[in-house]
Scaffold this motif. Structure first.
Motif, PDB file in Angstrom:
ATOM      1  N   ALA A   1     -72.745 -41.387  11.882  1.00 17.40           N
ATOM      2  CA  ALA A   1     -73.851 -40.775  11.145  1.00 17.40           C
ATOM      3  C   ALA A   1     -73.834 -39.253  11.250  1.00 17.40           C
ATOM      4  N   VAL A   2     -73.038 -38.697  12.172  1.00 22.42           N
ATOM      5  CA  VAL A   2     -72.928 -37.239  12.234  1.00 22.42           C
ATOM      6  C   VAL A   2     -72.177 -36.790  10.979  1.00 22.42           C
ATOM      7  N   PRO A   3     -72.753 -35.862  10.210  1.00 23.13           N
ATOM      8  CA  PRO A   3     -72.142 -35.516   8.924  1.00 23.13           C
ATOM      9  C   PRO A   3     -70.718 -34.975   9.079  1.00 23.13           C
ATOM     10  N   GLN A   4     -69.859 -35.340   8.130  1.00 23.27           N
ATOM     11  CA  GLN A   4     -68.489 -34.858   8.135  1.00 23.27           C
ATOM     12  C   GLN A   4     -68.443 -33.324   8.091  1.00 23.27           C
ATOM     13  N   ALA A   5     -69.430 -32.726   7.424  1.00 25.43           N
ATOM     14  CA  ALA A   5     -69.447 -31.264   7.304  1.00 25.43           C
ATOM     15  C   ALA A   5     -69.457 -30.599   8.677  1.00 25.43           C
ATOM     16  N   MET A   6     -70.094 -31.280   9.645  1.00 26.17           N
ATOM     17  CA  MET A   6     -70.152 -30.744  10.997  1.00 26.17           C
ATOM     18  C   MET A   6     -68.744 -30.673  11.593  1.00 26.17           C
ATOM     19  N   ARG A   7     -67.982 -31.754  11.402  1.00 23.34           N
ATOM     20  CA  ARG A   7     -66.609 -31.775  11.913  1.00 23.34           C
ATOM     21  C   ARG A   7     -65.766 -30.741  11.179  1.00 23.34           C
ATOM     22  N   ASP A   8     -65.925 -30.689   9.833  1.00 23.24           N
ATOM     23  CA  ASP A   8     -65.154 -29.729   9.043  1.00 23.24           C
ATOM     24  C   ASP A   8     -65.410 -28.320   9.551  1.00 23.24           C
ATOM     25  N   GLY A   9     -66.682 -28.014   9.827  1.00 25.16           N
ATOM     26  CA  GLY A   9     -67.023 -26.681  10.297  1.00 25.16           C
ATOM     27  C   GLY A   9     -66.275 -26.345  11.566  1.00 25.16           C
TER      28      GLY A   9
ATOM     29  N   ASN B   1     -55.807 -23.881   4.383  1.00 23.38           N
ATOM     30  CA  ASN B   1     -55.925 -24.012   5.842  1.00 23.38           C
ATOM     31  C   ASN B   1     -55.781 -25.469   6.279  1.00 23.38           C
ATOM     32  N   ARG B   2     -55.179 -26.265   5.427  1.00 22.98           N
ATOM     33  CA  ARG B   2     -54.888 -27.668   5.735  1.00 22.98           C
ATOM     34  C   ARG B   2     -56.122 -28.468   6.104  1.00 22.98           C
ATOM     35  N   MET B   3     -57.276 -28.116   5.536  1.00 17.77           N
ATOM     36  CA  MET B   3     -58.459 -28.931   5.781  1.00 17.77           C
ATOM     37  C   MET B   3     -58.336 -30.282   5.078  1.00 17.77           C
ATOM     38  N   ASN B   4     -57.434 -30.344   4.074  1.00 11.14           N
ATOM     39  CA  ASN B   4     -57.254 -31.625   3.391  1.00 11.14           C
ATOM     40  C   ASN B   4     -56.659 -32.683   4.315  1.00 11.14           C
TER      41      ASN B   4
ATOM     42  N   PRO C   1     -51.780 -27.347  12.837  1.00 15.03           N
ATOM     43  CA  PRO C   1     -52.890 -27.038  11.925  1.00 15.03           C
ATOM     44  C   PRO C   1     -54.069 -26.388  12.639  1.00 15.03           C
ATOM     45  N   VAL C   2     -54.221 -26.688  13.923  1.00 11.83           N
ATOM     46  CA  VAL C   2     -55.339 -26.109  14.660  1.00 11.83           C
ATOM     47  C   VAL C   2     -55.185 -24.594  14.764  1.00 11.83           C
ATOM     48  N   GLN C   3     -53.943 -24.155  15.091  1.00 13.31           N
ATOM     49  CA  GLN C   3     -53.724 -22.706  15.180  1.00 13.31           C
ATOM     50  C   GLN C   3     -53.816 -22.048  13.812  1.00 13.31           C
ATOM     51  N   LEU C   4     -53.323 -22.784  12.813  1.00 12.21           N
ATOM     52  CA  LEU C   4     -53.394 -22.256  11.459  1.00 12.21           C
ATOM     53  C   LEU C   4     -54.837 -21.973  11.076  1.00 12.21           C
ATOM     54  N   ARG C   5     -55.732 -22.895  11.408  1.00 14.53           N
ATOM     55  CA  ARG C   5     -57.129 -22.748  11.000  1.00 14.53           C
ATOM     56  C   ARG C   5     -57.833 -21.647  11.773  1.00 14.53           C
ATOM     57  N   ALA C   6     -57.315 -21.337  12.966  1.00 11.39           N
ATOM     58  CA  ALA C   6     -57.878 -20.199  13.683  1.00 11.39           C
ATOM     59  C   ALA C   6     -57.543 -18.910  12.939  1.00 11.39           C
ATOM     60  N   LYS C   7     -56.384 -18.928  12.258  1.00  8.25           N
ATOM     61  CA  LYS C   7     -55.908 -17.738  11.551  1.00  8.25           C
ATOM     62  C   LYS C   7     -56.507 -17.664  10.142  1.00  8.25           C
ATOM     63  N   VAL C   8     -56.758 -18.844   9.563  1.00 10.17           N
ATOM     64  CA  VAL C   8     -57.290 -18.901   8.208  1.00 10.17           C
ATOM     65  C   VAL C   8     -58.699 -19.503   8.281  1.00 10.17           C
ATOM     66  N   GLY C   9     -59.695 -18.649   8.310  1.00  8.93           N
ATOM     67  CA  GLY C   9     -61.072 -19.128   8.459  1.00  8.93           C
ATOM     68  C   GLY C   9     -61.623 -19.642   7.150  1.00  8.93           C
ATOM     69  N   MET C  10     -62.722 -20.360   7.256  1.00  8.91           N
ATOM     70  CA  MET C  10     -63.271 -20.950   6.033  1.00  8.91           C
ATOM     71  C   MET C  10     -64.794 -20.984   6.086  1.00  8.91           C
ATOM     72  N   VAL C  11     -65.392 -20.667   4.952  1.00 10.97           N
ATOM     73  CA  VAL C  11     -66.838 -20.839   4.775  1.00 10.97           C
ATOM     74  C   VAL C  11     -67.017 -21.913   3.713  1.00 10.97           C
ATOM     75  N   PHE C  12     -67.787 -22.949   4.050  1.00 11.37           N
ATOM     76  CA  PHE C  12     -67.839 -24.123   3.172  1.00 11.37           C
ATOM     77  C   PHE C  12     -68.894 -23.984   2.082  1.00 11.37           C
ATOM     78  N   GLN C  13     -68.713 -24.840   1.067  1.00 11.30           N
ATOM     79  CA  GLN C  13     -69.602 -24.799  -0.082  1.00 11.30           C
ATOM     80  C   GLN C  13     -71.054 -25.061   0.334  1.00 11.30           C
TER      81      GLN C  13
END
Ligand SMILES: Nc1ncnc2c1ncn2[C@@H]1O[C@H](COP(=O)(O)OP(=O)(O)OP(=O)(O)O)[C@@H](O)[C@H]1O
Ligand SMILES: [Mg+2]
Lengths: 506, 264
Positions: A383-391, B63-66, B92-104
């Motif tokens: 139930a923890v939103p996926q967005a939390m993990r994505d963040g 950033n390989r979030m897919n 991918p973990v190190q990559l994401r530290a280098k390529v930050g992301m702000v989500f929709q």
């Protein structure tokens, strides 16, 4: 007994009257349905668009008016009548009549048997209804009833026969009045509903309110039965505290029931055993269950999850008596092999003598609780939103950092709730401890010793020869009530925590 | 930040990200088709296009979030600084530290505001001590244009902020880890004009050191903040070039139709 579904012939007879009445009301219901429906349609000249509600609503409304009050009264009548007759007949029996060592309950048993026997005799044709009513105690009632297959322990005394006759006549009168009242109510409801069925009558709204009432009745029944259970336990517990000091029960140091009447009946050693075993069970179940849940929800692929989750849940479906056998036959002896048997044992020590021990019961109970903890935690983690993990992943955290620092803290209140629910199950668990924990009530910190719990003592106090007025038996109710309060408290606490958690995301 | 900078060309034309023949599938759904693009360093690149055309999907490839979506498959190669990020040796973990992301959608953690921003620096060990961490948090919150609103309640939960404040908190959280590339998926969709202006100012400032990719549905915003613009349509990259040229003189009729509001 006067229960409508009783298996005796007498019961069948009464059930058939009840059943006929029930069917009559239902028939009236069906009639009311079609009549009201057609009347409403006819009132609108056959054009259903002119009706306030769909035609079926007029029908349902009539069926509701016919059946609900009538059947409701019938149910209450069936429940209340035997109780009222019992009290009346009981009042007829003089106190002097009750022998030493007997009780009013035993006499009432005789009365009921005689009354049932007479009913049976009348029904099988061996006795005319008139003769049955005039029967005197001088004739051989016992022999006559024995011919009809009703065995009595002793000859029928005049007082018993008189009481039985009153019993029968009161029952017959009650039955007659029930038929009159129930049919009357059904007809009144029928008449009102059918006459109301005009096009502008808001049948739909009335049916809606009826459904609301139905739902409310269901909800309150659930609550009322709980209340009833608590009250019955409470009354018996009060009886217990009349004959046994409450201070010994709550603060005494030992549990030693005997038949001389000076038993020590303290809950504390039992509570200690219960809590100790539950603690061991939780120590096993919580980490394993939680880790399993984390693996399944965060790491396992969809295929593995599809197989593993149902498998874990099968564990939850195993009857606890099977776990008890497992404790007694497998885990206990295995533990003895490790910790006992002196030089023949694996460790060469003599710490454990029998298979039943706190550790045995605790381990097996822990195994039982694993699927419980894991499936609840799995739901909560999911139930923890996926967005939390994505963040978290998007900031360059590894999956395990994400779980430790984001997912678990977010799910923590829910997980605590799950653990508390597991704890309350552990405390209330019976079969595993009956078979695995032993029967010795004591305070000891050694997990390899046999100990006993509240639930096992309730079982043992109520099995075998029981006399429901001795403190040794009544204590079971006080124990049960304490257990109930304990688990109820834990459950309420758990639910509050779980609910608080839900509010965060919904 | 209302001045139009259409004429201002990129300061530095180093290529930061190269994508070649990228295909993305969600199960059978072919969401990105044959996209090749070169994103420059120290530049703001805007992705525009109608809803569902694959902007977020392509952004998440960088950033390989897919990787976190089970049904998603990515083909083709994407290089950052010449290094293939889909190579097996790349973590991918190190990559994401280098390529930050702000989500929709704003996604603050259910922690305090302070802990939200300190999350990345703590994981990557960026702070030498508590005072250092305090500095990093304050600087990030200032850059996220939210410092003044939260400086008195850093211990309050981040989830208790308004939607726009949450989004700026997420921006602060992303810049706190000092990424080289910042991917922003519609960062301003929940913001009021004042906060939007502040975020755009931030983007402009970030451009001095980073490469910024921003997805936006606002033509004005794309025109204001970006130097280069890519127009996506039904999973295809239709047109990519100087922002000024895309907006004033689009080559493809689909781009022109979208910009002038005839498809979308
Ligand atoms: N997690 C997913 N699983 C399956 N299909 C997805 C998923 N995410 C996106 N898609 C599909 O990929 C396509 C592109 O989606 P994407 O989110 O990239 O669009 P977008 O351009 O960001 O749209 P918007 O402007 O509305 O955010 C859509 O057809 C969508 O249905
Ligand atoms: Mg998107």
């Amino acid at each position: 007994m006067w229960w409508p579904l009783n298996g005796t012939d007498n019961g069948t007879l009464r059930m058939s009257i009840t059943a006929i009445l029930f069917l009559a009301v239902l028939a009236l219901c069906v009639l009311g349905y079609s009549l009201a429906r057609n009347r409403a349609l006819a009132g609108a000249g056959g054009d259903r668009r002119l009706l306030h509600s769909l035609p079926t609503y007029y029908g349902t409304n009539a069926a509701m008016f016919t059946a609900v009050p009538a059947l409701g009264v019938m149910v209450i009548w069936l429940l209340a009548q035997p109780m009222m007759i019992e009290t009346r007949v009981q009042g007829m029996i003089p106190a002097s009549f009750i022998d030493e060592g007997s009780s009013i309950g035993l006499v009432m048993n005789d009365v009921r048997r005689v009354a049932d026997g007479l009913d049976l005799a009348v029904k099988s044709g061996g006795l005319s209804a008139d003769d049955a009513r005039k029967l005197s105690a001088n004739s051989d009632v016992r022999g006559m009833l024995a011919d009809r297959g009703v065995a009595l322990g002793s000859d029928v005394k005049p007082e018993v026969l008189a009481a039985a006759q009153t019993y029968r006549s009161a029952a017959a009168t009650g039955r007659m009045w029930m038929v009159v009242v129930v049919m009357g109510l059904a007809l009144i409801g029928f008449a009102i509903a059918v006459s109301l069925s005009k096009p502008d009558f808001r049948a739909r709204n009335v049916v809606e309110r009826g459904i609301l009432a139905l739902l409310m009745v269901a909800a309150s029944l659930a609550i009322l039965t709980t209340l009833g259970i608590v009250l019955s336990m409470l009354f018996e517990s009060i009886n217990f505290f009349r004959v046994h000091p409450a201070s010994d029960f709550f603060f005494g140091g030992s549990w030693a029931p005997n038949f001389r009447g000076d038993s020590d009946l303290s809950i504390l050693p039992l509570l200690w055993g219960t809590l100790y075993i539950s603690l061991i069970a939780l120590t096993v179940a919580v980490p394993i269950g939680l880790f399993a849940a984390i693996y399944l929800s965060e790491y396992a692929g969809p295929k593995l999850r599809a197989v593993a989750k149902p498998l874990l849940e099968i564990l939850a479906g195993i009857p606890t008596i099977v776990y008890g056998l497992f404790a007694l036959l497998t885990v206990g002896p295995a533990l003895v092999r490790v910790f006992g048997r002196g030089d023949e044992g694996l460790l060469g020590v003599e710490w454990m003598s029998g298979a039943t021990a706190v550790l045995t019961a605790g381990l097996v109970m822990g195994i039982m609780l694993i699927p419980f903890v894991s499936s609840l935690s799995d739901d909560i983690i999911n139930a923890v939103p996926q967005a939390m993990r994505d963040g978290s992943l998007g900031l360059g955290a590894t999956p395990s950092e994400t779980i430790r620092q984001v997912v678990l803290p977010a799910a923590l209140p829910g997980i605590v709730g799950a653990i508390l629910l597991a704890a309350s199950r552990a405390i209330g668990e019976t079969m595993i401890v009956v078979l695995g924990a032993g029967a010795i009530a004591k305070f000891s910190a050694n997990p390899l010793e046999a100990m006993t719990t509240i639930t096992t003592r309730i079982v043992s106090q109520l099995t075998g020869d029981t006399d429901f007025s001795s403190p040794e038996t009544l204590v079971a109710f006080a124990l049960g009530l304490t257990l109930f309060v304990l688990t109820l408290g834990l459950n309420v606490f758990a639910l509050i925590i779980v609910r608080k958690y839900r509010e965060q995301y919904d | 930040m209302n001045t139009m900078r259409l004429t201002e060309s990129a300061v530095d034309t180093d290529i930061k990200i190269t994508a070649k023949d990228v295909q993305v599938y969600y199960g059978d759904n072919h969401a990105i088709k044959d996209v090749s693009v070169e994103i420059q360093d120290k530049t703001v690149t805007a992705f525009i296009g109608p809803s569902g055309c694959g902007k977020s999907t392509f952004l998440r490839c960088i950033n390989r979030m897919n990787d976190t979506i089970d049904v998603c498959r990515v083909q083709g190669d994407i290089k950052i600084d010449g290094e293939d990020i889909y190579d097996k040796r790349v973590d991918p973990v190190q990559l994401r530290a280098k390529v930050g992301m702000v989500f929709q959608k704003p996604n603050p953690f259910p922690k305090s505001i302070y802990d939200n921003v300190a999350y990345g620096p703590r994981i990557h060990g960026l702070a030498k001590n508590k005072a250092d961490l305090d500095d990093i948090v304050e600087r990030a919150l200032r850059r996220g244009a939210i410092w003044n609103e939260v400086k008195d309640r850093l211990d309050a939960p981040g989830t208790g902020l308004s939607g726009g404040q949450q989004q700026r908190l997420c921006i602060a959280r992303a810049v706190a880890t000092e990424p080289e590339v910042l991917l922003m998926d519609e960062p301003c969709s929940a913001l009021d004009p004042i906060a939007t202006a502040q975020v755009e100012e931030l983007i402009d400032e970030l451009r001095k050191s980073y490469s910024v990719v921003i997805v936006t549905h606002s033509m004005q915003q794309a025109a204001r903040v970006s130097q280069r613009t890519a127009f996506f349509h039904l999973g295809n990259l239709v047109e990519y070039g100087e922002t000024g040229q895309i907006f004033t003189n689009p080559v493809d009729p689909r781009t022109e139709n979208y910009i002038t509001g005839r498809i979308g």
